[in-house]
Design an enzyme around this catalytic site. Structure first.
Site, short mmCIF file in Angstrom:
data_model
loop_
_atom_site.label_atom_id
_atom_site.label_comp_id
_atom_site.label_asym_id
_atom_site.label_seq_id
_atom_site.Cartn_x
_atom_site.Cartn_y
_atom_site.Cartn_z
N GLY A 49 21.73 18.88 -37.27
CA GLY A 49 21.66 17.66 -36.48
C GLY A 49 21.14 16.52 -37.33
O GLY A 49 20.55 16.72 -38.39
N GLN A 54 17.28 8.50 -39.04
CA GLN A 54 17.24 9.17 -40.34
C GLN A 54 18.17 8.53 -41.36
O GLN A 54 18.04 8.79 -42.56
CB GLN A 54 17.60 10.66 -40.19
CG GLN A 54 16.52 11.48 -39.50
CD GLN A 54 16.92 12.92 -39.41
OE1 GLN A 54 17.64 13.31 -38.50
NE2 GLN A 54 16.46 13.70 -40.37
N CYS A 108 14.23 20.03 -41.77
CA CYS A 108 14.63 18.66 -41.47
C CYS A 108 15.22 18.02 -42.71
O CYS A 108 14.69 18.17 -43.81
CB CYS A 108 13.40 17.87 -41.00
SG CYS A 108 13.77 16.18 -40.51
N LEU A 109 16.33 17.30 -42.54
CA LEU A 109 16.96 16.62 -43.68
C LEU A 109 16.07 15.54 -44.28
O LEU A 109 16.23 15.18 -45.43
CB LEU A 109 18.31 16.03 -43.26
CG LEU A 109 19.39 17.05 -42.90
CD1 LEU A 109 20.62 16.34 -42.34
CD2 LEU A 109 19.75 17.90 -44.10
N HIS A 150 14.45 18.71 -31.40
CA HIS A 150 14.09 18.18 -32.72
C HIS A 150 14.67 16.78 -32.89
O HIS A 150 13.96 15.85 -33.31
CB HIS A 150 14.62 19.14 -33.80
CG HIS A 150 14.36 18.70 -35.20
ND1 HIS A 150 13.39 19.27 -35.99
CD2 HIS A 150 14.96 17.75 -35.97
CE1 HIS A 150 13.40 18.69 -37.18
NE2 HIS A 150 14.35 17.76 -37.19
N GLU A 151 15.95 16.63 -32.57
CA GLU A 151 16.59 15.31 -32.72
C GLU A 151 16.03 14.31 -31.71
O GLU A 151 15.85 13.13 -32.03
CB GLU A 151 18.11 15.43 -32.59
CG GLU A 151 18.76 16.33 -33.64
CD GLU A 151 18.36 16.02 -35.08
OE1 GLU A 151 18.14 14.84 -35.43
OE2 GLU A 151 18.26 16.97 -35.87
N HIS A 154 12.93 12.84 -33.09
CA HIS A 154 13.22 11.76 -34.04
C HIS A 154 13.41 10.44 -33.30
O HIS A 154 12.88 9.40 -33.71
CB HIS A 154 14.48 12.06 -34.87
CG HIS A 154 14.24 12.94 -36.05
ND1 HIS A 154 13.36 12.64 -37.05
CD2 HIS A 154 14.80 14.12 -36.38
CE1 HIS A 154 13.38 13.59 -37.97
NE2 HIS A 154 14.24 14.51 -37.58
#
Length: 192
Positions: A49, A54, A108-109, A150-151, A154
């Site tokens: 995701g 991000q 996480c990216l 998680h997203e 963000h």
């Protein structure tokens, strides 16, 4: 491809700690460029995701690669739809129901090379809008539900490690700083 963000923004970037703004304009070129960039970046980084903040946008949008999350399908048509178009975009999402709790190992990216065990609901139902502004509801369970949450974090200006505490957070942050130092050394060696 319209363009891939050079990297997901690092955790030090202030846009990641700022709650995202509701999308109101569903027709602008900038909006559609964001959606294209979000999808291209998610595919490029092979993530599960990716939230708009991000990649530098302050809009309340995230994307999931359902091909990496879905393990069961209603029927063959459902399977083929995910296979043909694995990226699902969620605009102005809100959690309308959740149940259960479990710990999920999350990466996480924006914080590569580190994972944290995070408590998440094992079931979520969200209401969101698609690219044309149409409202839809979406349900997810298990790791899929954790990815949605998680997203959503963000979009609310939160990172997964903020849901941990004590030794777990300390060790994860130490590992991340070590990764950043190693990455810096590698970049210096390339420039020599």
């Amino acid at each position: 491809m319209t363009g891939v963000q050079t990297c997901a923004l690092p955790i030090s970037d202030t846009v990641l700690s700022t709650p995202c703004e509701v999308v109101e304009d569903f027709v602008s070129t900038e909006f559609f460029d964001l959606l294209d960039n979000l999808e291209d970046s998610l595919q490029h980084y092979r993530g599960v995701g990716l939230a708009a903040n991000q990649i530098g946008s302050s809009l309340r949008v995230f994307a999931l690669d359902e091909s990496k999350l879905r393990t069961s399908f209603k029927d063959e048509e459902d399977f083929l739809s995910v296979k043909e178009s694995p990226i699902r975009v969620f605009i102005n999402p809100e959690i309308i129901a959740s149940e259960g709790e479990d710990k999920f190992n999350e990466g996480c990216l924006s914080m590569p090379a580190v994972t944290f065990k995070v408590n998440r609901a094992t079931y979520v139902k969200i209401r969101a809008q698609d690219a044309s502004g149409e409202t839809f509801e979406y349900e997810a369970t298990g790791y899929h539900a954790a990815a949605v949450q998680h997203e959503m974090d963000h979009l609310d200006g939160k990172m997964h490690f903020q849901r941990t505490s004590g030794v777990s957070r300390h060790m994860g942050m130490k590992k991340y700083r070590q990764f950043q130092r190693t990455l810096g050394k590698m970049r210096k060696m390339q420039n020599v």
